[in-house]
Design a protein around this motif. Structure first.
Motif, short mmCIF file in Angstrom:
data_model
loop_
_atom_site.label_atom_id
_atom_site.label_comp_id
_atom_site.label_asym_id
_atom_site.label_seq_id
_atom_site.Cartn_x
_atom_site.Cartn_y
_atom_site.Cartn_z
N ILE A 1 0.84 -1.21 0.00
CA ILE A 1 0.00 0.00 0.00
C ILE A 1 0.88 1.26 0.00
CG2 ILE A 1 -1.65 1.33 1.37
CD1 ILE A 1 -2.76 -1.40 2.36
N LEU A 2 1.93 1.24 0.81
CA LEU A 2 2.83 2.40 0.87
C LEU A 2 3.60 2.59 -0.43
CD1 LEU A 2 4.24 2.25 4.51
CD2 LEU A 2 2.76 3.99 3.53
N CYS A 3 3.87 1.49 -1.13
CA CYS A 3 4.52 1.61 -2.44
C CYS A 3 3.63 2.36 -3.41
CB CYS A 3 4.82 0.21 -2.98
SG CYS A 3 6.55 -0.24 -2.88
N VAL A 4 2.35 2.03 -3.41
CA VAL A 4 1.39 2.73 -4.28
C VAL A 4 1.32 4.20 -3.88
CG1 VAL A 4 -1.02 2.87 -5.00
CG2 VAL A 4 0.06 0.63 -4.70
N TYR A 5 1.32 4.46 -2.57
CA TYR A 5 1.30 5.84 -2.07
C TYR A 5 2.56 6.59 -2.52
CZ TYR A 5 1.55 9.74 1.22
OH TYR A 5 1.67 10.99 1.77
N THR A 6 3.71 5.92 -2.43
CA THR A 6 4.98 6.54 -2.86
C THR A 6 4.90 6.91 -4.34
OG1 THR A 6 6.19 5.17 -1.28
CG2 THR A 6 7.47 6.21 -3.01
N PHE A 7 4.39 6.01 -5.15
CA PHE A 7 4.26 6.26 -6.59
C PHE A 7 3.40 7.51 -6.83
CE2 PHE A 7 1.77 5.70 -10.48
CZ PHE A 7 2.78 5.59 -11.43
N ILE A 8 2.27 7.60 -6.14
CA ILE A 8 1.37 8.75 -6.33
C ILE A 8 2.05 10.04 -5.90
CG2 ILE A 8 -0.81 9.78 -5.56
CD1 ILE A 8 -1.89 6.88 -5.29
N CYS A 9 2.71 9.99 -4.74
CA CYS A 9 3.39 11.20 -4.24
C CYS A 9 4.45 11.70 -5.21
CB CYS A 9 4.03 10.90 -2.88
SG CYS A 9 2.88 10.86 -1.51
N PHE A 10 5.23 10.79 -5.77
CA PHE A 10 6.31 11.21 -6.67
C PHE A 10 5.76 11.72 -7.99
CE2 PHE A 10 9.23 9.34 -3.72
CZ PHE A 10 10.44 9.96 -3.99
N VAL A 11 4.72 11.09 -8.52
CA VAL A 11 4.13 11.56 -9.79
C VAL A 11 3.55 12.95 -9.61
CG1 VAL A 11 2.28 11.18 -11.45
CG2 VAL A 11 3.70 9.26 -10.72
N LEU A 12 2.76 13.14 -8.56
CA LEU A 12 2.16 14.45 -8.31
C LEU A 12 3.21 15.47 -7.91
CD1 LEU A 12 -1.10 13.42 -6.40
CD2 LEU A 12 -0.86 14.09 -8.80
N GLY A 13 4.19 15.04 -7.13
CA GLY A 13 5.24 15.95 -6.70
C GLY A 13 6.06 16.49 -7.86
N LEU B 1 9.01 14.63 -0.41
CA LEU B 1 9.53 14.23 0.90
C LEU B 1 8.62 13.20 1.56
CD1 LEU B 1 10.82 17.65 2.30
CD2 LEU B 1 12.19 15.68 1.61
N SER B 2 7.31 13.36 1.37
CA SER B 2 6.37 12.39 1.92
C SER B 2 6.55 11.03 1.24
CB SER B 2 4.93 12.88 1.73
OG SER B 2 4.01 11.94 2.24
#
Length: 655
Positions: free
Chosen positions: A14-26, A36-37
């Motif tokens: 789940i956190l991997c998917v969250y990381t992917f979303i954060c980096f794409v949007l970031g 950073l998140s």
């Protein structure tokens, strides 16, 4: 605790998917807070996979046999060292190890984003995270290491005796460190293509990762060869087994890549070639995983899970199409700004080296897959024999060694006749004298062996010549001793001289391969007590068969006294070990090793309660130089990798 282990893997996914979303949007919004998140989430993924792995190891060590994997690969009487090694003995455990290493590597790359916004590194993290999602998905839903049996058994099935060897403990671990390590330069290459920044930044950023991965892949192949030599009892160290080949193919393309990136760094050339090399290397590491898990190839190394094989094959196809498509879409940006000025130059020698290595990888790939291709097309499975591999790969090996010898002698851009005369004349004349004397007095008038040893000798003296030149220059400039000059020469030019040490190791490996293939002596005999066997200069006398108990295991061994040239050199005891929890015995080879040759004795069987025994006796010349050369190669890699001034690319020097 299985709940915690499973929960850790699910939460990591789940956190991997969250990381992917954060980096794409970031990246899209240039939002450093989101990056950073995502960075924190990536580190949490590494922590969670570590937790899952620690719990898994705890189950292996304590013998929780209700966990299916623990039941399949451990038992109460298994030594604790091998209980730990059971981590990577099967599918679920080895893929958890892969996931653990991948998540740690991803966390290390993500950590570099702590100070400034860097979209190039961020895109590399996105690629790494996507690969993490794939492997975590497999570990969570396909081969869950925490799967439970309905009832807890009293004991486990035990570990295959062939895997109860230190070599097979370190061999898979080092291979995985190498396999997973190449994911990082692959991710940065994809980032360079996605962002259209295709200069050499990604190569410089990942050079240490590349050498790190290559070092461990080299160690993995070396440990595997040593294990096969001492454990399998067939007399050799490399049988061209499909799964052996699966680790050798990426090593060949990775070796080509390590050399080729030097040309891009120095000359801004071979951009397209380097992209294809890193993609090929990464896909071959996954292909090796496919081979061990597909069930298509019969091998002692394979896990044979056909469902996983299909999943990995699909992954290879998708990643291959995406990567190659991305390269072709950026061809205009990857256009070469400079061309080769001469076929006789250092740049050209690197290119020829690359062509040989990639050609060797293709030959091994073709030989490995030809039985399956022939069966699919003609309905007949045609096996590719060991002699075919030897015939194809021998000239490639000698070609690579020859280039190792030539490269230090020729100049960048274009070599002149004066350069040839100054640099080639003495090494060539010495090598020709060596060939003539060796052919008549050392090599039993074997032409091919003489050619191989002469090429190796030429490469060795030209490489050592570079050290001698450097020491002389230092002693002219600074008044210091020879050993101090050598130490400072290497420490101040670690990348260059570390590379030369790697070359020396490679040359010694070649010497061992040539000698062990050209001069091996094999003998299979049936003897009774008191009989003597003569093999070359050795006389072995069979003094009887005996048995001892080692825990629950029974060890049967033959006692053979050994003489060489009339001088007693000791007793060898080849063994068969019978395990309480395993049907088939394992073979323990007796080896008497010297720098010139190995006496290699295998107990194959016995009849009439040990009155007669069947023995396989080999004299394997120069085998030890394969191991010596292999460890010199590793030392050279560590020197080249070691941080400091000497690890930077100096325009005057090469690795």
């Amino acid at each position: 605790m299985t709940f915690i282990g499973n929960g850790s893997l699910v939460l990591a996914l789940i956190l991997c998917v969250y990381t992917f979303i954060c980096f794409v949007l970031g990246i899209e919004n240039k939002n450093s807070k989101l990056l950073l998140s995502g960075r924190g989430a990536a580190m949490s993924v590494a922590f969670l996979t570590s937790v899952a792995s620690i719990i898994f190891i705890y189950f292996l060590m304590t013998g929780n046999f209700q966990v299916k994997y623990v039941y399949q690969y451990t038992s109460k009487d298994l030594p604790i060292f091998y209980k730990f090694a059971a981590f990577w003995a099967g599918n679920a455990g080895s893929l958890l190890l892969w996931t653990l290493l991948l998540s740690i590597y991803t966390a290390v790359v993500s950590f570099s984003l702590r100070k400034v916004f860097n979209k190039y590194v961020a895109y590399a993290v996105i690629v790494l995270v996507m690969i993490n999602i794939y492997f975590l998905g497999i570990s969570t839903f396909v081969t869950n290491p925490f799967e439970l049996l309905p009832v807890k058994p009293d004991d486990g099935s035990g570990l295959n005796p062939l895997l109860q060897n230190p070599g097979m403990v370190f061999h898979p671990l080092t291979l995985y460190l190498g396999y997973v390590g190449f994911t990082v330069p692959f991710a940065f290459a994809m980032s360079a293509l996605i962002t259209k920044k295709v200069d050499d930044w990604w190569i410089k950023t990942t050079r240490r990762w590349t050498v790190w991965a290559w070092l461990f892949l080299s160690l993995g192949n070396l440990f595997g060869a040593q294990w096969a030599y001492v454990e399998l009892g067939w007399g050799g160290y490399w049988a061209w087994d499909p799964v052996e080949n699966s680790s050798f193919m990426p090593w060949l393309t990775a070796t080509a890549f390590v050399h080729s990136i030097i040309i891009q760094e120095r000359k801004n050339m071979l951009k397209v070639w380097n992209m294809f090399l890193i993609v090929a290397t990464y896909l071959l590491t996954i292909f090796g995983t496919f081979l061990t898990r597909s069930g298509v190839y019969a091998s002692i190394h394979s896990f044979s899970d056909s469902s996983l094989g299909i999943i990995f094959l699909g992954y290879i196809i998708v990643v291959g199409l995406f990567s190659v498509g991305l390269i072709f879409s950026r061809l205009k940006l990857l256009k070469e700004q400079r061309s080769f000025e001469s076929y006789i130059s250092k740049e050209s020698s690197f290119l020829f080296n690359n062509l040989l290595l990639v050609g060797g990888a293709f030959a091994v790939f073709w030989g490995t897959n030809f039985p399956i291709i022939s069966e699919a097309i003609r309905g007949v499975k045609v096996a590719v024999s060991v002699p075919w591999y030897n015939q194809v790969m021998s000239p490639i090996l000698l070609g690579v060694i020859l280039l190792v010898g030539i490269c230090p002698l020729i100049a960048w851009h274009k070599s002149s006749f004066e350069n040839f005369e100054n640099n080639f004349l003495i090494p060539t004349m010495i090598s020709l004298i060596f060939a003539a004397l060796g052919y008549y007095f050392l090599f039993s008038k074997k032409l091919y062996a003489t050619i191989g040893f002469t090429i190796s000798f030429f490469a060795l003296i030209t490489t050592l010549q570079e050290f001698i030149k450097g020491i002389r220059v230092r002693r002219r400039v600074v008044n210091e001793g020879y050993f101090i000059s050598l130490w400072r020469l290497i420490s101040k030019n670690r990348r260059r001289y570390g590379g030369y040490i790697v070359h020396i190791g490679t040359i010694l490996i070649a010497v061992g391969i040539i000698g062990s293939n050209a001069y091996v002596v094999e003998k299979e005999v049936r003897v009774k007590i008191g009989d003597k066997i003569t093999v070359k200069d050795y006389i072995l006398q069979f003094n009887g068969l005996d048995m001892v108990k080692e825990g629950d295991n029974s060890v049967v061994f033959a006692k053979l006294s050994v003489e060489k040239n009339g001088k007693r050199i000791g007793v060898v005891k080849p063994e068969k070990i019978f395990y309480e929890s395993w049907d088939q015995p394992s073979t323990e080879v007796a080896i008497y090793s010297t720098l010139l040759e190995d006496l290699y004795v295998v107990l194959e069987g016995w009849i009439e309660n040990g009155r007669f025994v069947d023995l396989k006796i080999n004299i394997n010349p120069l085998i030890v130089w394969i191991w010596i050369g292999g460890y010199i190669l590793i030392i050279g890699s560590i020197i080249a990798l070691w941080p400091g001034k000497g690890s930077k690319l100096n325009p005057k020097y090469i690795m």
